[in-house]
Motif scaffolding. Structure first.
Motif, PDB file in Angstrom:
ATOM      1  N   LEU A 147     -20.430   9.007  -2.044  1.00  0.00           N
ATOM      2  CA  LEU A 147     -20.483   9.382  -0.627  1.00  0.00           C
ATOM      3  C   LEU A 147     -19.235   8.920   0.116  1.00  0.00           C
ATOM      4  O   LEU A 147     -18.674   9.660   0.938  1.00  0.00           O
ATOM      5  CB  LEU A 147     -21.744   8.789   0.019  1.00  0.00           C
TER       6      LEU A 147
ATOM      7  N   CYS B 150     -16.728  12.105   0.944  1.00  0.00           N
ATOM      8  CA  CYS B 150     -16.895  12.453   2.363  1.00  0.00           C
ATOM      9  C   CYS B 150     -16.101  11.545   3.295  1.00  0.00           C
ATOM     10  O   CYS B 150     -16.230  11.661   4.520  1.00  0.00           O
ATOM     11  CB  CYS B 150     -18.374  12.405   2.737  1.00  0.00           C
ATOM     12  N   ASP B 151     -15.332  10.625   2.741  1.00  0.00           N
ATOM     13  CA  ASP B 151     -14.545   9.697   3.555  1.00  0.00           C
ATOM     14  C   ASP B 151     -15.444   8.958   4.548  1.00  0.00           C
ATOM     15  O   ASP B 151     -15.106   8.788   5.730  1.00  0.00           O
ATOM     16  CB  ASP B 151     -13.423  10.447   4.284  1.00  0.00           C
ATOM     17  N   ALA B 152     -16.629   8.554   4.074  1.00  0.00           N
ATOM     18  CA  ALA B 152     -17.594   7.852   4.930  1.00  0.00           C
ATOM     19  C   ALA B 152     -17.454   6.353   4.736  1.00  0.00           C
ATOM     20  O   ALA B 152     -17.090   5.877   3.655  1.00  0.00           O
ATOM     21  CB  ALA B 152     -19.015   8.287   4.582  1.00  0.00           C
TER      22      ALA B 152
END
Length: 202
Positions: free
Chosen positions: A34, A38-40
């Motif tokens: 994740l 998603c660069d979260a």
């Protein structure tokens, strides 16, 4: 087809440990995917049944992510509290406004009924008089409309009855003319049946 396992505590300790290891690795892998895909900003920590800490953070220091969470959570809580207070205040203002309108309407009703006129000024009495005149005009207009509707209804009934009578008269005349043009025929035997038999005297 695999049978879906029931979601409840695994009683067997060995099986429970094996399942924990598998799910732990899967959970850490999902957190990593994740954050990368998603660069979260992700922070994950949990404790095993024995109390061992497992953690993952997408940033170098997990404390930064936790601090960010605390600040954001406090802001959201404050915003929610303010919104709730605003809603309460709005409801109270609306309720007060409705209560005031009801009071004014009840007072107007009493005055139009001739009550509570002792405290009215000349301007207020003139205003009430105008309201009564407008009300009477409305009542009169409504009454005239109902009367006209009743008249129109009676005229329509009269027209229908006149048409029905004309049809009945027309039908009666047709039957009468038909009888006159085709009189019933009398058979000879039937004609002689009623005649007197001549008498001969010797």
């Amino acid at each position: 087809m695999m049978k879906k396992s029931e979601m409840k505590r695994i009683e067997n300790a060995a099986s429970r440990q094996v399942t924990f290891s598998k799910r732990r690795n899967g959970l850490l892998k999902k957190a990593y995917e994740l954050s990368v895909l998603c660069d979260a900003q992700v922070a994950l920590f949990f404790f095993s049944p024995s109390g061992k800490l497992y953690e993952y953070s997408s940033s170098s220091v997990m404390g930064n992510t936790i601090e960010r969470y605390a600040i954001t959570s406090d802001k959201a809580e404050e915003t929610g509290r303010i919104t709730k207070e605003e809603n309460i205040q709005h409801s109270e203002n609306k309720s007060a406004s409705l209560h005031k309108k009801i009071g004014l309407l009840e007072e107007t009703k009493r005055r139009l009924s001739g009550e509570s006129l002792g405290s009215c000024s000349k301007d207020e009495l003139e205003k009430i008089e105008q309201e009564i005149k407008r009300s009477l005009a409305t009542v009169k207009a409504r009454k005239n409309k109902l009367i006209q509707e009743k008249i129109n209804q009676l005229k329509l009934q009269e027209k229908n009855l006149t048409n029905e009578n004309a049809e009945l008269i027309k039908t009666r005349e047709m039957v009468k003319n038909l009888k006159l043009s085709n009189p019933p025929k009398v058979e000879p035997a039937a004609a002689m049946e009623g005649a007197e038999t001549p008498m001969f005297h010797l």
